[in-house]
Design a protein around this motif. Structure first.
Motif, PDB file in Angstrom:
ATOM      1  N   ARG A   1      -1.362  20.543 -11.489  1.00 10.75           N
ATOM      2  CA  ARG A   1      -0.199  21.313 -11.955  1.00 10.75           C
ATOM      3  C   ARG A   1      -0.518  22.808 -11.902  1.00 10.75           C
ATOM      4  O   ARG A   1       0.314  23.619 -11.475  1.00 10.75           O
TER       5      ARG A   1
ATOM      6  N   PHE B   1       3.470  24.787  -3.095  1.00  7.24           N
ATOM      7  CA  PHE B   1       2.775  23.955  -4.094  1.00  7.24           C
ATOM      8  C   PHE B   1       2.009  22.792  -3.485  1.00  7.24           C
ATOM      9  O   PHE B   1       1.026  22.312  -4.062  1.00  7.24           O
TER      10      PHE B   1
ATOM     11  N   ALA C   1       1.431  15.044  -9.022  1.00 11.43           N
ATOM     12  CA  ALA C   1       1.349  16.057 -10.077  1.00 11.43           C
ATOM     13  C   ALA C   1       1.805  17.422  -9.555  1.00 11.43           C
ATOM     14  O   ALA C   1       2.459  18.185 -10.266  1.00 11.43           O
TER      15      ALA C   1
ATOM     16  N   HIS D   1       4.022  17.810  -7.144  1.00  8.83           N
ATOM     17  CA  HIS D   1       5.487  17.682  -7.080  1.00  8.83           C
ATOM     18  C   HIS D   1       6.096  17.903  -8.462  1.00  8.83           C
ATOM     19  O   HIS D   1       7.066  18.644  -8.615  1.00  8.83           O
ATOM     20  N   ALA D   2       5.527  17.217  -9.457  1.00  3.47           N
ATOM     21  CA  ALA D   2       6.059  17.297 -10.821  1.00  3.47           C
ATOM     22  C   ALA D   2       6.069  18.751 -11.293  1.00  3.47           C
ATOM     23  O   ALA D   2       7.056  19.230 -11.854  1.00  3.47           O
ATOM     24  N   ALA D   3       4.955  19.444 -11.051  1.00  2.00           N
ATOM     25  CA  ALA D   3       4.851  20.838 -11.485  1.00  2.00           C
ATOM     26  C   ALA D   3       5.940  21.684 -10.827  1.00  2.00           C
ATOM     27  O   ALA D   3       6.584  22.514 -11.480  1.00  2.00           O
TER      28      ALA D   3
END
Lengths: 271, 240
Positions: free
Chosen positions: B187, B201, A186, A188-190
């Motif tokens: 996210r 991230f 998630a 990574h996706a973001a």
């Protein structure tokens, strides 16, 4: 609760209800045994699993099958980012650093899942490659496919959580390990989404995108879904919320069959 | 359940009432979230020797699945209160896009909070914890850096909390809900981290050599969050 009455009532709207269970005889036999053993405390759990079996995936995959499914997706992602790195279109700096970070994690996931499958006396899948003919030549499209793979991965892991409930490898909770991979996917996706100037989370409108992204956000439960556990998020929480916020605040699952469909990750696997 | 007859004619008996009418709505109640089964399971975990708020003011999150739901509800209350303040008094040095995105995050967290409140009240009546009182005196809401640092703490902690609590849930439907929420928290975490330092991230400070995110036990999460909550929380029996 009267389980028999529930099954009766279900049969009224779903003629196949009894066919969905293993067999009428088997269901009633096991119910009888449960009652006979006096294990009434376990009955709700039993009923719950009965229905998830009947209305969820038709057969419950084994733990090794679930892990090999996850490994298949990780191998696909790993090969994709290797191809992306080799193609040399990723700008140096933060972008290249991010792709390197993601590739490093996918490689680690491949190793961890393969080792775990072996520890469970299973045989890990190998040689899953991203289809060469589907690999995009230009960097913006490479990011589109990366987003498709990452958001599919998030939905895929989420879809298997139930199958890993209570499953262990020695003293390690396999469910917890899967969740720890799931949230990395998630992240990574973001990040990939923000590299494309998209919101890090999934807005309702993504469910209407053209392929290859659109199918990633559709399925039996679409990402623009606003009903969770029979609660309509937009209208039943006291405070009204927008359909977009309702959709984005919960990610959705994809089943194994949906993920492996040719319209999604299945279409990216080299035949 | 105790009326089940153990004889060869049972199938014939069951066949007879199969044509009893049912409302469509009831069908979804049964097939959707196994709500009936869930309510029974939760009531089975009811402890009459445990008050939710003890005389000294400690909030007991409870045990079993409802303990996990209360634990999630407590964390979502904290996050929702934080972002509500960020939304109400945005730091002057936030960009327009950042303000827009944080307003969305505020909505996500408020939804999570309100959803847990509704679900616990529906599935485990009388077992929900009260509204908690946040303590945000350490945060300078007028400064982007202060807000981002706190947001990072809360989001990474939220991810680790859900990752560590999943294994304590016994009801598959709740596990799926927790999974649906944790990826949204991840996210948020990724977004906030990238605002603080582009490309962070999922850096090595949060992801280990096996490529795994953190997973924390409920008592450890509560210890980390306690300085932001006035009421003392007891998570010692969550999931047990």
């Amino acid at each position: 609760m009267n389980i028999l009455r529930i099954i009766e009532q279900l049969s009224e709207v779903d003629a196949d209800v009894l066919g969905r269970f293993d067999s009428r005889r088997a269901v009633f036999k096991s119910l009888g045994n449960t009652a006979k053993m006096g294990a009434l405390a376990a009955a709700p759990v039993f009923v719950s699993s009965l229905f998830s079996k009947a209305y969820g995936q038709t057969t419950t995959p084994s733990v090794v099958e679930v892990l090999n499914y996850a490994l298949t997706l990780e191998l696909l992602e790993e090969d994709y980012y290797k191809k992306m790195t080799a193609a040399g279109r990723v700008p140096a700096g933060v972008a290249a650093g991010a792709i390197a970070t993601i590739l490093k994690h996918e490689t680690a996931h491949v190793k961890l899942l393969s080792d775990t499958i072996r520890a469970l006396n299973g045989t890990p899948v190998t040689n899953v490659k991203f289809k060469t003919s589907a690999f995009p030549a230009d960097y913006p499209t490479q990011l589109v496919v990366a987003q498709a793979l990452e958001d599919t991965g998030v939905r895929a892991y989420k879809g298997q959580a139930g199958n890993l409930l209570g499953k262990m490898a020695g003293t390690t909770s396999l469910l917890q390990v899967a969740l720890q991979i799931h949230s990395v996917e998630a992240r990574h996706a973001a990040h990939i989404r923000t590299m494309r100037m998209q919101a890090p989370w999934i807005p309702a409108s993504d469910s209407n995108l053209p392929a290859p992204l659109g199918p990633v956000y559709t399925g039996t439960i679409r990402e623009d879904n606003v009903i969770q556990s029979n609660v309509n998020i937009t209208s039943q929480l006291g405070t009204p919320y927008s359909a977009n916020d309702a959709a984005a605040s919960f990610d959705e699952i994809l089943t194994m069959a949906e993920v492996l469909d040719a319209s999604r990750a299945g279409g990216f696997v080299q035949g | 359940m105790s009326n089940i007859k153990q004889n060869a004619s049972e199938e014939a008996e069951f066949a007879k009432p199969l044509y009893t009418p049912i409302k469509r709505r009831s069908f979804f109640m049964y097939a959707g979230a196994t709500a009936g089964a869930t309510a029974l399971l939760l009531s089975g975990c009811d402890d009459d020797d445990n008050e939710i708020v003890t005389p000294n003011g400690t909030v007991n999150l409870g045990s079993g699945d409802v303990g996990v739901l209360n634990y999630a509800y407590a964390l979502e209350q904290l996050e929702a209160a934080f972002y509500a303040q960020v939304k109400a008094t945005p730091a002057a040095d936030f960009s327009t896009l950042e303000k827009d995105y944080f307003n969305q995050v505020a909505a996500h967290e408020a939804i999570h909070r309100d959803f847990f409140k509704a679900a616990i009240n529906r599935d485990a009546p009388g077992q929900i914890i009260p509204g908690l009182t946040p303590i945000f005196t350490s945060i300078d809401f007028t400064k982007r850096a202060s807000v981002l640092a706190t947001a990072k703490t809360f989001e990474d902690l939220g991810v680790a909390a859900y990752n560590g609590a999943g294994k304590y849930l016994k009801t598959p439907a709740y596990l799926v809900i927790a999974g649906q929420i944790v990826s949204v928290e991840a996210r948020h975490a990724a977004y906030v981290r990238d605002l603080i330092s582009p490309g962070s991230f999922a850096d090595d400070s949060i992801i280990d050599a096996n490529g795994l995110d953190k997973a924390m036990e409920p008592v450890d999460v509560v210890t980390a969050a306690q300085s932001f909550i006035k009421e003392k929380l007891d998570a010692s029996r969550v999931g047990k």
